[in-house]
Design an enzyme around this catalytic site. Structure first.
Site, PDB file in Angstrom:
ATOM      1  N   GLU A   1       6.129  -0.790  -5.650  1.00  0.00           N
ATOM      2  CA  GLU A   1       4.965  -1.142  -6.475  1.00  0.00           C
ATOM      3  C   GLU A   1       3.762  -0.982  -5.567  1.00  0.00           C
ATOM      4  OE1 GLU A   1       5.038  -1.741  -9.547  1.00  0.00           O
ATOM      5  OE2 GLU A   1       7.086  -2.321  -9.976  1.00  0.00           O
TER       6      GLU A   1
ATOM      7  N   SER B   1       0.831  -1.206   0.000  1.00  0.00           N
ATOM      8  CA  SER B   1       0.000   0.000   0.000  1.00  0.00           C
ATOM      9  C   SER B   1       0.866   1.257   0.000  1.00  0.00           C
ATOM     10  CB  SER B   1      -0.879  -0.025   1.237  1.00  0.00           C
ATOM     11  OG  SER B   1      -0.050  -0.032   2.388  1.00  0.00           O
TER      12      SER B   1
END
Ligand code: NAP
Length: 458
Positions: free
Chosen positions: A226, A205
């Protein structure tokens, strides 16, 4: 925890500080040997790991379904994809790591080349939604490059994490090549600070990314992130609407909607909006929820009850701010971490949920008056991971792709997770790329070596 029954299957203690110290010592010792291991031998190890995954696909898949809840068919597909990635680097890694001979003027010296050398221990923090694929996406290129890997996996997939360590062990890796640790947050910070750790790769997140990247920055380590996504799925008026609706339902509902690059915002041109919504709703309604081990189940529970509760809270928030939530399909089971498939319409751009990522079986369907407006809506997000355009005019689809601010755009497909396509985003979706040579090069020392007998510097 089995999210289908909400029962505890097994418990795993946190690592002790002594185990963390020992793991870093061992990973460093492994690095000092592995960096000098011939490329062909590194490739052979990855090839053996790929073969083991294929031979033992069912055992590996069942762990995913048990503790993360994905359907057994999706679990098998993930095992296969992970094997493909390992094999891709086994086949091509040696070629990708060859020195690059530079073309240069005689004034720059007799010869100049760039070597690709490993950096050391790479610390990787991974999420639960694809517990093998996420690890392999970093592990395969980094082991091929000669680095070693210390893994902190999500707390709800401890058996998958252990399975990844076992895979490399069974493939013949010496201890320390890929080490799984059940780290606390404090220990994670300490690992990042350790001088022998030379890079940090996180998938997760935005919140976790911000913490990990700042810890890495403070310790002067390179990181790749990512992070989340709120991908647009644009349907133009000339699209095949039946096909678009089928792909839309797949793109949003596979892995129970827990995919960073899933088609979370469907942006449909006015002229085909009603038809698309009708067909899409009918497609979503066909998804049968149930026991993820049952071969007929299409819609799995979410990864945990907490995740399901978060998704329900976001649906309620969207409705509170004026959206309409339509529950679709047969009622999902009343026990387990299920969320009823839901379609949100009437989400205005001042609705706070418009810019939030919903990590579950919930689609937003938005109306656009023109292609320009569709692009504007698509780009009105803090994220920038992927996206797609559905059209019968591929060339025009590619023109629109150029105007979408993300790391990946697909024409007439929701997304592709393949061994031979790179992955990554921009803006709050993170930075850096995984897979291909791009992923491999993230954590190598591209070292310049020049042979020269010229006088002077300039
Ligand atoms: P998350 O809470 O950020 O967890 C991801 C990983 O980070 C877990 O291993 C977690 O460990 C760890 N973590 C979180 N905070 C940490 C901290 N302060 N220090 C050390 N480790 C920390 O993510 P999630 O909500 O479970 O996963 C879903 C998110 O990941 C979504 O936003 C999704 O879009 C994104 N995602 C992105 C991609 C991509 O490739 N772009 C792929 C998949 C998922 P614990 O489990 O112990 O908390």
């Amino acid at each position: 925890m089995n999210p289908y029954t909400n029962e505890v299957v097994a418990t795993f203690p946190d690592a002790t500080d002594a185990e963390v110290d020992r793991a870093l010592d061992t990973a460093q010792a492994a690095f000092e040997e592995w960096r000098d291991t011939p490329l062909a031998d590194r490739a052979a190890l990855l090839g053996r790991a790929a073969a083991l995954l294929r031979e033992q696909s069912e055992e590996y898949a069942r762990i995913l379904t048990l503790e993360m809840g994905k359907t057994i068919a999706e679990a098998r597909a993930e095992v296969g994809l992970s094997a493909d990635i390992l094999q891709w680097y086994a086949d091509r890694g040696e070629g990708l790591l060859q020195p690059r001979v530079l073309e240069h003027s005689p004034e720059s010296g007799k010869s100049a080349k760039i070597l690709k050398q490993p950096l050391g221990i790479i610390y990787t923090v991974e999420p639960w939604n694809f517990p093998y694929y996420q690890v392999v996406r970093v592990g395969a290129p980094q082991l091929m490059a000669g680095n070693t890997v210390v893994l902190k996996h999500a707390s709800n997939v401890p058996q998958s994490a252990a399975a990844m360590e076992k895979l490399f062990h069974d493939a013949g890796a010496r201890e320390g090549l890929l080490t799984n640790l059940y780290l606390t947050r404090d220990q994670s910070g300490r690992v990042i600070e350790d001088f022998r750790v030379r890079g940090v790769a996180l998938t997760g997140s935005e919140g976790a990314g911000a913490v990990i990247a700042s810890q890495a920055g403070k310790a002067l380590k390179k990181s790749t992130l990512e992070l989340g996504g709120n991908d647009a799925f644009i349907v133009l008026e000339d699209a095949d609407i039946a096909k678009s609706a089928e792909w839309g339902a797949f793109g949003r509902y596979w892995n129970a909607g827990q995919v960073c690059c899933s088609s979370k915002r469907m942006i449909v041109l006015d002229g085909v909006y009603d038809e698309y919504l009708e067909r899409f709703t009918a497609e979503v309604a066909t998804r049968r929820a149930g026991d993820p081990f049952d071969e007929d189940t299409v819609l799995a529970p979410l990864s945990s009850q907490g995740a399901a509760d978060d998704v329900k809270a976001l649906i309620a928030e969207a409705v509170e701010h004026g959206a309409t939530a339509t529950e679709v399909g047969e009622p999902v089971p009343s026990t387990g971490a299920f969320v009823q498939p839901t379609i949100l319409t009437g989400v205005t751009r001042d609705n706070p949920v418009f810019r939030k990522e919903i990590f579950g079986p919930v689609a937003m369907v938005l109306r656009a008056g023109s292609e320009d407006e569709a692009i504007e809506i698509a780009n009105d997000t803090p994220y920038g991971l992927g996206g797609s355009v559905f059209t019968s005019d591929e060339a025009h689809g590619q023109e629109l792709a150029e105007r979408i601010t993300t790391g990946m755009v697909y024409i007439n497909h929701p997304t592709g997770v393949k061994a031979d396509l790179p992955f990554g985003g921009v803006q709050n979706a993170g930075y850096g790329r995984e897979l291909l040579d791009l992923g491999l090069n993230e954590f190598v020392n591209e070292k310049l070596v020049v042979v020269s007998d010229i006088d002077g510097v300039f």
